[in-house]
Design an enzyme around this catalytic site. Sequence first.
Site, short mmCIF file in Angstrom:
data_model
loop_
_atom_site.label_atom_id
_atom_site.label_comp_id
_atom_site.label_asym_id
_atom_site.label_seq_id
_atom_site.Cartn_x
_atom_site.Cartn_y
_atom_site.Cartn_z
N CYS A 193 9.22 -19.34 46.26
CA CYS A 193 9.13 -19.46 47.72
C CYS A 193 10.49 -19.72 48.36
O CYS A 193 10.68 -19.44 49.55
CB CYS A 193 8.15 -20.57 48.09
SG CYS A 193 8.40 -22.08 47.16
N LYS B 266 -6.73 -29.00 41.31
CA LYS B 266 -7.23 -27.64 41.16
C LYS B 266 -6.01 -26.74 40.94
O LYS B 266 -5.32 -26.38 41.88
CB LYS B 266 -7.99 -27.15 42.40
CG LYS B 266 -8.63 -25.76 42.16
CD LYS B 266 -8.90 -24.98 43.42
CE LYS B 266 -7.75 -24.11 43.82
NZ LYS B 266 -7.45 -22.99 42.88
N GLY C 32 -11.26 -23.51 39.80
CA GLY C 32 -12.02 -22.76 40.77
C GLY C 32 -11.12 -22.04 41.75
O GLY C 32 -9.90 -22.07 41.63
N ASP C 33 -11.74 -21.40 42.74
CA ASP C 33 -10.95 -20.67 43.72
C ASP C 33 -10.75 -21.51 44.99
O ASP C 33 -11.36 -22.57 45.16
CB ASP C 33 -11.59 -19.32 44.04
CG ASP C 33 -13.01 -19.44 44.60
OD1 ASP C 33 -13.37 -20.53 45.12
OD2 ASP C 33 -13.76 -18.46 44.51
N GLY C 34 -9.90 -21.01 45.88
CA GLY C 34 -9.60 -21.73 47.10
C GLY C 34 -10.78 -21.89 48.03
O GLY C 34 -11.06 -23.01 48.51
N GLU D 40 7.28 -12.41 53.74
CA GLU D 40 7.59 -12.88 52.40
C GLU D 40 7.00 -11.88 51.40
O GLU D 40 5.79 -11.72 51.31
CB GLU D 40 6.99 -14.26 52.16
CG GLU D 40 7.38 -14.85 50.82
CD GLU D 40 6.84 -16.25 50.61
OE1 GLU D 40 7.54 -17.06 49.99
OE2 GLU D 40 5.72 -16.53 51.06
N GLU E 81 3.61 -27.32 51.02
CA GLU E 81 4.85 -26.60 50.69
C GLU E 81 4.45 -25.14 50.65
O GLU E 81 3.74 -24.70 49.75
CB GLU E 81 5.42 -27.10 49.36
CG GLU E 81 6.85 -26.66 49.13
CD GLU E 81 6.94 -25.40 48.28
OE1 GLU E 81 7.11 -24.31 48.88
OE2 GLU E 81 6.82 -25.51 47.06
N VAL F 124 -13.62 -24.42 45.61
CA VAL F 124 -13.12 -25.72 45.15
C VAL F 124 -12.03 -26.25 46.06
O VAL F 124 -12.00 -27.44 46.40
CB VAL F 124 -12.64 -25.63 43.69
CG1 VAL F 124 -11.95 -26.91 43.25
CG2 VAL F 124 -13.82 -25.34 42.77
#
Length: 479
Positions: free
Chosen positions: A279, A170, A201-203, A378, A245, A206
Amino acid sequence: MREYTKFYIDGAWVDPAEKKTLDVINPATESVCGVISMGSEADVDKAVRAARKAFASFSQTSREERIDILERIIAEYQKRFEDMAKAITEEMGAPAWLAQRAQAAMGIGHVQTAAAVLKGYKFEEDRGTTRIVKEPIGVCAFITPWNWPVNQIACKVGPAIATGCTMVLKPSEIAPFSGYIWTEILHAAGVPAGVFNLVNGDGPTVGAALSSHPEVDMVSFTGSTRAGIEVAKNAAPTVKRVHQELGGKSPNIILDDADFQKAVAGGVASVMLNSGQSCNAPTRMLVPGQRMDEVIAIAKAAAEAHTVGDPNGNHKMGPVVSETQWNKIQGLIQKGIDEGATLVTGGTGRPEGLDKGYYVKPTVFANVTNDMTIAKEEIFGPVVSILGYDTVDEAVTVGNDTEYGLAAYVSGGDPEAVRKVASKLRAGQVNLNGAGPDLMAPFGGYKMSGNGREWGDHAFGEFLETKAILGYSAKVAAE
C-alpha cells in the site's frame, strides 16, 4: 495440501458452528493448495465472548507478565520461522527470499519491538494533583490483508498483548496459512485462553460481524479504502474506536540534483517488490520534465532486470495473489495504454514463457499526467507511472493531488531541500533518499489512507484509553 478447518477460541481448536469451506489457491500454479472453514456470526459471537471473559483478568496483568508472554512468543516464532516463510510463499506468492528476509522477518520484528517498547512505556503520569492513567481499551477485532499477511497480524497483536487487550483475528481468507501458524505459535507460547482468538471467513460475514459486535471495543482494519469505509459504517452504531490502514498512491519526487541512477532504479525496485502489492509503494514517480528521456532509459533497464517466475526459484518477482487481482491489474495497464501514456516496458498479458500462474509483467509508463487513471487509482501491481514536472512547487502540488496520503518519497543531493519538500507532503510517512524501514517509526496515513498509527510506541496508543483521576495527590493539593 493444508487443511485448516477449525477455529481457535478460548485457548482451544474448535469446530465451526456451520460446515462451510473455501479452497485456497496457490497463485503460482492456480491449483488448490489448502482448505479452510468459513465462519459465521455464531463463531464470531463465541470468540468475542471468550475475549470479553479473558479481558477481566488479562487487563490486570503486570508489565512483567506481558513482557514474559511476548518473549515466549518470540522464542516460539523463531522455531517456526521457516514454516512461516514457506506458508507465505505458498499462499500469496512472495518469492522465497522475500518471504524469509522481509515477510516472515517483519512478523517477529513487530513482536520484538512491542516487547522493547513495553519495558519502558509510561502507563501513568502525574500532573499536579491529577494522575493520568492509560488503560487497555478492551476487546479488539483485527481484520488483516493478504499482501503482507503476518506483518499486519503482528503489528496489531504485539501491541495489543503488550497493553493488556484481548482480541479476535480474522486473517485474509485468500492467504490464511500464515494466520494459522501464527496462532499455533501463540498457543505454544502459552498465551492465556481467550486472550487471542482466530475465526476465518470473508469480510461481508465475519468482518461485518466483528466490526458491528457490541462487545468489541475497537476494530483495527488493514485493506482497501472501499472495505475500510464499510468497516467504519458497521462500527458506527456501537461507537467503537476504528483504526484503519488503507490504500495509497504514493508520490516519489526525484529532485534535479539527485543521483538519478540510484533514485530512479531504486524507485522502480520499490514498486516491483512484492509484485507491487504494497500500500505504500512509490507508484507515482515525479521527475524533472527535461530529463524524462534519461529517466525512461534508467527505469526501463531497472524494470527489465526484474525476472518473474516460480517464487521458489531464483526470481525477483513471483505472481500476484489471485485471478481477481490479475484481471484488475491487466485492466488498469490497458487503461494506461488507452489514455495515451507511453508504455516503456511491460504491458498486458503474462511474461514470456509463463502460461500458468497469476504473473504480471513489470510495467513502466512514462509521460503520465495526474488526471490519468493509472495516476489516480491504486493498481496494487508492479506498475510505475512516471510524471514530469517543471518546478519543485509543481511536483509537491501534484504529489499531494491524490485522495490518499499513506506515504511519500523524496530524493535529492541537498539534505535541506529534501527535508523542505518532505515538510510539504501530506503523508503519514515520508522516506528520504531511500532510507530503510524503521519498526519504531509510526506507520499510517492522512486523508483516505486511514486513521491512527501502527508500529513502535505510537501503536500502543491505539489500544489504550485515557483516564484522569482528579485529586489523586492530596499532598500537592494541600500545598
